[in-house]
Design a protein around this motif. Structure first.
Motif, PDB file in Angstrom:
ATOM      1  N   HIS A   7      25.229 -48.561  21.102  1.00  0.00           N
ATOM      2  CA  HIS A   7      24.421 -48.954  19.933  1.00  0.00           C
ATOM      3  C   HIS A   7      23.254 -47.982  19.786  1.00  0.00           C
ATOM      4  CE1 HIS A   7      22.360 -52.638  17.749  1.00  0.00           C
ATOM      5  NE2 HIS A   7      22.065 -51.484  17.166  1.00  0.00           N
ATOM      6  N   HIS A  41      22.770 -48.527  10.632  1.00  0.00           N
ATOM      7  CA  HIS A  41      22.842 -49.723   9.789  1.00  0.00           C
ATOM      8  C   HIS A  41      23.653 -49.408   8.532  1.00  0.00           C
ATOM      9  CE1 HIS A  41      19.720 -51.831  12.081  1.00  0.00           C
ATOM     10  NE2 HIS A  41      19.051 -50.696  12.116  1.00  0.00           N
ATOM     11  N   GLU A  94      26.395 -50.288  12.439  1.00  0.00           N
ATOM     12  CA  GLU A  94      25.945 -51.637  12.757  1.00  0.00           C
ATOM     13  C   GLU A  94      26.038 -52.371  11.426  1.00  0.00           C
ATOM     14  OE1 GLU A  94      21.898 -52.019  14.173  1.00  0.00           O
ATOM     15  OE2 GLU A  94      22.208 -54.144  14.681  1.00  0.00           O
ATOM     16  N   SER A 122      26.123 -57.426  13.409  1.00  0.00           N
ATOM     17  CA  SER A 122      24.811 -58.005  13.681  1.00  0.00           C
ATOM     18  C   SER A 122      24.362 -58.947  12.579  1.00  0.00           C
ATOM     19  CB  SER A 122      23.751 -56.893  13.807  1.00  0.00           C
ATOM     20  OG  SER A 122      23.973 -56.116  14.949  1.00  0.00           O
ATOM     21  N   HIS A 124      20.798 -59.813  10.875  1.00  0.00           N
ATOM     22  CA  HIS A 124      19.362 -59.541  10.719  1.00  0.00           C
ATOM     23  C   HIS A 124      18.728 -60.431   9.663  1.00  0.00           C
ATOM     24  CE1 HIS A 124      21.005 -55.537  12.069  1.00  0.00           C
ATOM     25  NE2 HIS A 124      20.002 -55.636  12.907  1.00  0.00           N
ATOM     26  N   HIS A 184      22.820 -57.657  19.556  1.00  0.00           N
ATOM     27  CA  HIS A 184      21.590 -58.377  19.959  1.00  0.00           C
ATOM     28  C   HIS A 184      21.618 -59.877  19.666  1.00  0.00           C
ATOM     29  CE1 HIS A 184      20.744 -57.571  15.721  1.00  0.00           C
ATOM     30  NE2 HIS A 184      20.498 -56.299  15.950  1.00  0.00           N
ATOM     31  N   ASP A 260      20.026 -49.354  21.466  1.00  0.00           N
ATOM     32  CA  ASP A 260      19.552 -49.594  20.095  1.00  0.00           C
ATOM     33  C   ASP A 260      18.465 -48.565  19.754  1.00  0.00           C
ATOM     34  OD1 ASP A 260      19.198 -50.731  17.614  1.00  0.00           O
ATOM     35  OD2 ASP A 260      18.757 -52.749  18.348  1.00  0.00           O
TER      36      ASP A 260
HETATM   37 FE    FE Z   1      20.198 -54.509  14.729  1.00  0.00          FE
END
Ligand code: FE
Ligand code: ZN
Length: 279
Positions: A7, A41, A94, A122, A124, A184, A260
Motif C-alpha cells: 500500500h 487513490h 486504493e 478502502s 474513507h 486500514h 501507506d
Molecule cells: Fe486509505
C-alpha cells in the motif's frame, strides 16, 4: 517470506507530500523490499459530490483526478521497467467503496482493473449527518459534525457502522482484478485520542468482526496491516490494532504490510513492529 509493501502513494496524490515515487521505490529497494505495490487513490465518481457533505478539500484532494490517469500509468510503468531487476512493482489503486456509486465504480473498474496487478479496497467515507457521506479521516471537526454526533455520542455504534460498511464492501463483486485486500480496517479510530474514544471494540462489535473475518476468508481477501495510524497524532496505533491483527492471523487471514506511504520518509515505517504478524 517475501518482503512486501502492499500500500503506497505517489506524487499524483493531491493530499500527499509530492515526493517522487521513484525516490520512494529507491528507498524500498534499499530497505530490502522485494515487492512494492503502488496503490494511488482511484478517482472518485463525479456524482459522488451530490452524496457528500463536508469541506471541499475532503473530496477535491481525496484522490487522483481522472485526467491524471494516463500520466499515472505511464510513470508507474517506467518505474516497473527501470527497476525490474531489483524489485517487483505492482501498479494498482486504493479503491473507495461507495455504495451509492456502484455503477460508476464498476464501469471504472471494467476499464482500469485489467491494467492492475494489486489493489486495496478502502472506506474513507461513511454515511452520517443529513444522510450524506462524510470523511472518516479528514479532520476531527468534520468527523465530529458528520459522524460522531450522528452516532449520538456512542462511538461503539459508529465503529459498528464502519464494520458493517466493510462487510458490505467485501461482499460486493466489483469485477475483474477487483481488490482483494481490505485497507486500514480500523480507520474509524483515527481520531480516537482527540475525542477520548474507546480504543477497543466492544463485544457486539467483536461479533461483527468475526462475521467480517469469516467473509474475508470466504472471499479470499487479505488484510492491509497498515502502520500509518501509528504516526497519526490522534490515533497512535496500527490499523487494525494489534489484538485484531493477531486474531486475523489466528483465523487464517493473510496480513500484508502496508506503509501507506505518501512520502519518502514513510516508506518502510514500523515494519519491524508488525513483522510478527506477517506470514
Ligand atoms: Fe486509505
Ligand atoms: Zn491518501
Amino acid at each position: 517470506m517475501l518482503k512486501k509493501d502492499g500500500h503506497s502513494h505517489t506524487e499524483f496524490c493531491p493530499h500527499g507530500s509530492g515526493d517522487d515515487v521513484e525516490l520512494m521505490i529507491q528507498k524500498a529497494i534499499k530497505f530490502g523490499f522485494e515487492e512494492y505495490s503502488i496503490t494511488e487513490h482511484a478517482p472518485l465518481p463525479p456524482n459522488f459530490r451530490q452524496d457528500y457533505e463536508g469541506s471541499a478539500d475532503g473530496i477535491d484532494e481525496a484522490a487522483l483526478a481522472l485526467s491524471d490517469l494516463p500520466a499515472y500509468f505511464k510513470k508507474c510503468q517506467q518505474m516497473q521497467a527501470k527497476y525490474r531487476d531489483q524489485i517487483r512493482i505492482n501498479i494498482g489503486f486504493e479503491l473507495d467503496f461507495l455504495p451509492s456509486q456502484l455503477t460508476w465504480t464498476r464501469e471504472f473498474w471494467r476499464e482500469y482493473g485489467p491494467k492492475t496487478t494489486d489493489n486495496v479496497l478502502s472506506i474513507h467515507f461513511l454515511k452520517g449527518k443529513n444522510n450524506h457521506y462524510w470523511c472518516v479521516d479528514n479532520t476531527p471537526a468534520e468527523f465530529k459534525t458528520g459522524l460522531l454526533e450522528n452516532a449520538v455520542d456512542d462511538a461503539q455504534r459508529l465503529y459498528g457502522q464502519y464494520i458493517d460498511a466493510l462487510i458490505t464492501a467485501v461482499g460486493t463483486d466489483l469485477g475483474v482484478n477487483a481488490p482483494h485486500r481490505l485497507g486500514h480496517l480500523t480507520l474509524i479510530k483515527k481520531f480516537q485520542d482527540y475525542f477520548a474514544l474507546p480504543s477497543r471494540f466492544d463485544q457486539n462489535n467483536m461479533r461483527k468482526i468475526y462475521q467480517l473475518f469469516s467473509l474475508l476468508r470466504q472471499r479470499h481477501f487479505e488484510i492491509d496491516l497498515n502502520t500509518a495510524g501509528l504516526f497519526k497524532p490522534y490515533c497512535n496505533e496500527i490499523y487494525p490494532y494489534p489484538e485484531l491483527a493477531r486474531l486475523a492471523d489466528t483465523e487464517g487471514i493473510p496480513l500484508v504490510y502496508g506503509s501507506d506511504a505518501h512520502s519518502v520518509s514513510a516508506v518502510g515505517r514500523a515494519y519491524h513492529e508488525v513483522e510478527q504478524f506477517l506470514n
